[in-house]
Design an enzyme around this catalytic site. Structure first.
Site, PDB file in Angstrom:
ATOM      1  N   ASN A  11       0.858  -1.189   0.000  1.00  0.00           N
ATOM      2  CA  ASN A  11       0.000   0.000   0.000  1.00  0.00           C
ATOM      3  C   ASN A  11       0.892   1.236   0.000  1.00  0.00           C
ATOM      4  OD1 ASN A  11      -1.926   1.966   0.364  1.00  0.00           O
ATOM      5  ND2 ASN A  11      -2.531   1.324   2.422  1.00  0.00           N
ATOM      6  N   LYS A  13       0.018   4.234  -0.227  1.00  0.00           N
ATOM      7  CA  LYS A  13      -0.639   5.364   0.429  1.00  0.00           C
ATOM      8  C   LYS A  13      -0.437   6.641  -0.404  1.00  0.00           C
ATOM      9  CE  LYS A  13      -0.380   3.026   4.849  1.00  0.00           C
ATOM     10  NZ  LYS A  13      -0.212   3.142   6.315  1.00  0.00           N
ATOM     11  N   HIS A  95      -9.610   0.671   4.875  1.00  0.00           N
ATOM     12  CA  HIS A  95      -8.337   0.886   5.563  1.00  0.00           C
ATOM     13  C   HIS A  95      -8.550   1.806   6.765  1.00  0.00           C
ATOM     14  CE1 HIS A  95      -4.221   2.104   6.402  1.00  0.00           C
ATOM     15  NE2 HIS A  95      -3.853   1.010   5.759  1.00  0.00           N
ATOM     16  N   GLU A  97      -7.038   4.241   7.860  1.00  0.00           N
ATOM     17  CA  GLU A  97      -6.925   5.674   7.586  1.00  0.00           C
ATOM     18  C   GLU A  97      -8.210   6.213   6.955  1.00  0.00           C
ATOM     19  OE1 GLU A  97      -2.254   4.837   7.407  1.00  0.00           O
ATOM     20  OE2 GLU A  97      -3.283   5.144   5.495  1.00  0.00           O
ATOM     21  N   GLU A 165      -5.283  -5.466  10.299  1.00  0.00           N
ATOM     22  CA  GLU A 165      -4.276  -4.460  10.616  1.00  0.00           C
ATOM     23  C   GLU A 165      -4.595  -3.801  11.945  1.00  0.00           C
ATOM     24  OE1 GLU A 165      -2.213  -2.615   6.948  1.00  0.00           O
ATOM     25  OE2 GLU A 165      -4.233  -1.840   6.959  1.00  0.00           O
ATOM     26  N   GLY A 171       2.437   1.995  11.019  1.00  0.00           N
ATOM     27  CA  GLY A 171       3.345   3.130  10.920  1.00  0.00           C
ATOM     28  C   GLY A 171       3.962   3.565  12.235  1.00  0.00           C
ATOM     29  N   SER A 211       3.314  -2.363  10.261  1.00  0.00           N
ATOM     30  CA  SER A 211       4.766  -2.279  10.411  1.00  0.00           C
ATOM     31  C   SER A 211       5.480  -3.584  10.039  1.00  0.00           C
ATOM     32  CB  SER A 211       5.141  -1.825  11.831  1.00  0.00           C
ATOM     33  OG  SER A 211       4.617  -0.542  12.089  1.00  0.00           O
TER      34      SER A 211
END
Length: 248
Positions: A11, A13, A95, A97, A165, A171, A211
């Site tokens: 991904n 992003k 996702h 985010e 996730e 991250g 991560s």
């Protein structure tokens, strides 16, 4: 138990430009990739055409999001029909985010999933708990509820990959331990077996994100119910090749 083809998604992003993405594409095209691993790169929508035209055809491309209808007055959105028109066959939906930065609800994500599947896209369906939810001991409840919103909108599971996730690991440099990942993946598989079917439970790929690096991928990949990865930052680096080859 049927064998599940290992799946590694990258991904990207909101990162990269034609120069830097062209470099990672060249790295992937020239690398020796495990032929038993399915690889898909999630490009920013403005670079979907670029990525698809430059990447080796054996590597898939995914949009990072889409809308729930084919066309219309939805400024700034893209549809599965447009994604397919660029030769792209996958989309990432739900996702964290999108959920937590942009406020997408379970309901909207489910509607997007149904529309994407109806239009022939494969869906990387993302679920995962936040740190306060893990600390409150409700991880299973949270991910089951998110999975149910996807499941209610899925007729054909052959085009779906579930991506677990944990939001606290994305991250942050914190990775769920292989045992933590395996525990959630196993419970998710049991949920799918109980609420969809035993057949789908055995065949659906459940991949881990949060991560993932060249250093952590091999041990994670050895877990029985970890069928691949959704990789963020490391997908923009040469070590993405090591992650793709984690099963070798």
């Amino acid at each position: 138990i049927m064998s599940r083809k290992f799946f590694v998604g990258g991904n990207w992003k909101m990162n990269g430009d034609k120069k830097s993405l062209g470099e990672i594409i060249n790295t992937l095209n020239s690398a020796k990739l495990d032929p038993n691993t399915e690889v898909v790169c999630g490009a920013p929508s403005i670079y979907l055409d670029f990525a698809r035209s430059k990447l080796d055809p054996k590597i898939g491309v995914a949009a990072q999001n889409c809308y729930k209808v084919a066309k219309g007055a939805f400024t700034g959105e893209i549809s599965p029909a447009m994604i397919k028109d660029c030769g792209v066959n996958w989309v990432i939906l739900g996702h964290s985010e999108r959920r937590w930065v942009f406020g997408e609800t379970d309901e909207l994500i489910g509607q997007k999933c149904a529309h994407a599947l109806e239009n022939g896209l494969g869906v990387i369906a993302c679920i995962g708990e936040k740190l306060d939810e893990r600390e409150a001991g409700i991880t299973e409840k949270v991910v089951n509820a998110q999975t149910k919103h996807f499941a209610d909108n899925i007729k054909d599971w052959s085009k779906v990959v579930l991506a677990y996730e944990p939001v606290w690991a994305i991250g942050t440099g914190k990775t769920a331990s292989p045992a933590q990942a395996q525990e959630v993946h196993d419970k998710l598989r049991q949920w799918v077996k109980a609420n969809v079917s035993a057949e789908v439970g055995n065949s659906v790929r459940i991949i881990y994100g949060g991560s993932v690096t060249g250093g952590t991928c091999k041990e994670l990949a050895s877990m029985a119910d970890v069928d691949g990865f959704l990789v963020g930052g490391a997908a923009l680096k040469p070590e993405f090749v090591d992650i793709i080859n984690a099963k070798q």
